[in-house]
Write an enzyme that holds these catalytic residues in place. Sequence first.
Site, short mmCIF file in Angstrom:
data_model
loop_
_atom_site.label_atom_id
_atom_site.label_comp_id
_atom_site.label_asym_id
_atom_site.label_seq_id
_atom_site.Cartn_x
_atom_site.Cartn_y
_atom_site.Cartn_z
N LYS A 12 17.16 47.87 27.55
CA LYS A 12 18.17 49.32 27.14
C LYS A 12 17.60 49.58 25.76
CE LYS A 12 21.56 48.49 30.70
NZ LYS A 12 23.24 48.32 30.69
N TYR B 15 22.59 56.24 35.77
CA TYR B 15 23.94 55.87 36.18
C TYR B 15 25.15 56.57 36.62
CZ TYR B 15 22.58 51.90 33.73
OH TYR B 15 22.59 50.62 32.74
N PHE C 78 33.88 54.13 30.59
CA PHE C 78 32.64 54.35 29.98
C PHE C 78 31.16 55.10 30.49
CE2 PHE C 78 33.37 50.87 32.74
CZ PHE C 78 31.55 51.22 33.59
N ARG D 120 18.43 39.52 39.21
CA ARG D 120 20.03 39.26 38.78
C ARG D 120 20.41 38.84 38.13
NH1 ARG D 120 23.27 44.56 38.66
NH2 ARG D 120 24.87 43.39 39.12
N THR E 179 27.12 41.06 34.50
CA THR E 179 27.79 42.57 33.81
C THR E 179 27.85 42.30 32.13
OG1 THR E 179 27.67 44.03 35.33
CG2 THR E 179 28.18 44.78 33.71
N ARG F 27 21.32 37.70 29.81
CA ARG F 27 22.42 38.39 29.00
C ARG F 27 23.72 36.93 28.27
NH1 ARG F 27 24.09 42.89 33.52
NH2 ARG F 27 23.29 44.22 33.33
N ASN G 140 24.54 45.14 26.57
CA ASN G 140 23.74 44.09 27.29
C ASN G 140 22.45 44.08 27.86
OD1 ASN G 140 23.94 45.33 29.16
ND2 ASN G 140 25.60 44.81 30.30
N HIS H 123 18.90 45.89 32.29
CA HIS H 123 19.11 46.37 33.46
C HIS H 123 18.53 45.89 34.95
CE1 HIS H 123 20.65 49.50 36.97
NE2 HIS H 123 19.61 49.89 36.74
N GLU I 56 15.99 53.67 42.00
CA GLU I 56 15.85 53.86 40.84
C GLU I 56 13.61 53.82 40.32
OE1 GLU I 56 20.38 51.49 39.63
OE2 GLU I 56 17.87 50.48 39.29
#
Length: 169
Positions: A29, A69, A77, A105, A111, A122, A132, A135, A146
């Site tokens: 990100k 998203y 948010f 993951r 998260t 993270r 964070n 993704h 995606e």
Amino acid sequence: LLTLPAAVYMLQEQEALAAPMERTFIAIKPDGVQRGVMSEIITRFERKGFKLVGIKIMIPSKDFAGKHYHDLKERPFYKGLCNFLSSGPVIAMVWEGEGVIRYGRKLIGATDPQKSEPGTIRGDLAVSVGRNIIHGSDGPETAKDEIALWFKPEELVTYTSNAEKWIYE
Ligand code: ADP
């Protein structure tokens, strides 16, 4: 002449080689790009033994971020998240390998970076949930959607890495 079990075994081997490997969508990100940790993130996936089959840099529009998203549309948010994703360059990637969706993951961590274990991306590199840095698709369906959203099929490269025979049995 081959015995039947040997022939079946060879067939299974061929099928295993021909079967497409699992793929996942990973994005660094804007905060990750700005903080200069993109090479570190790529290195972690690469050293694990996963294979990079697609990569590009882009600034997603707010509309595009909203599509990415869309599952979170009802969350408070959501707007801030979409604005943030489109606030600067993102590194969009597709990584391939056995179990890459689930293990990707794990490499990423929880998260909320406050809850991510040390040793995860993270956990080691981020502090707050809205910043964070990375993704990763959370399941096979999301990964498929995606990848299709971010990449054209011709932007993904199918190749054999020399290391594969040392990574897989
Ligand atoms: P993940 O990215 O781990 O799959 P989610 O899909 O639940 O997590 O959320 C997407 C992104 O939305 C998170 O990575 C995070 O940046 C942001 N986010 C999630 N929860 C919050 C929150 N409570 N406040 C602000 N941002 C959040």
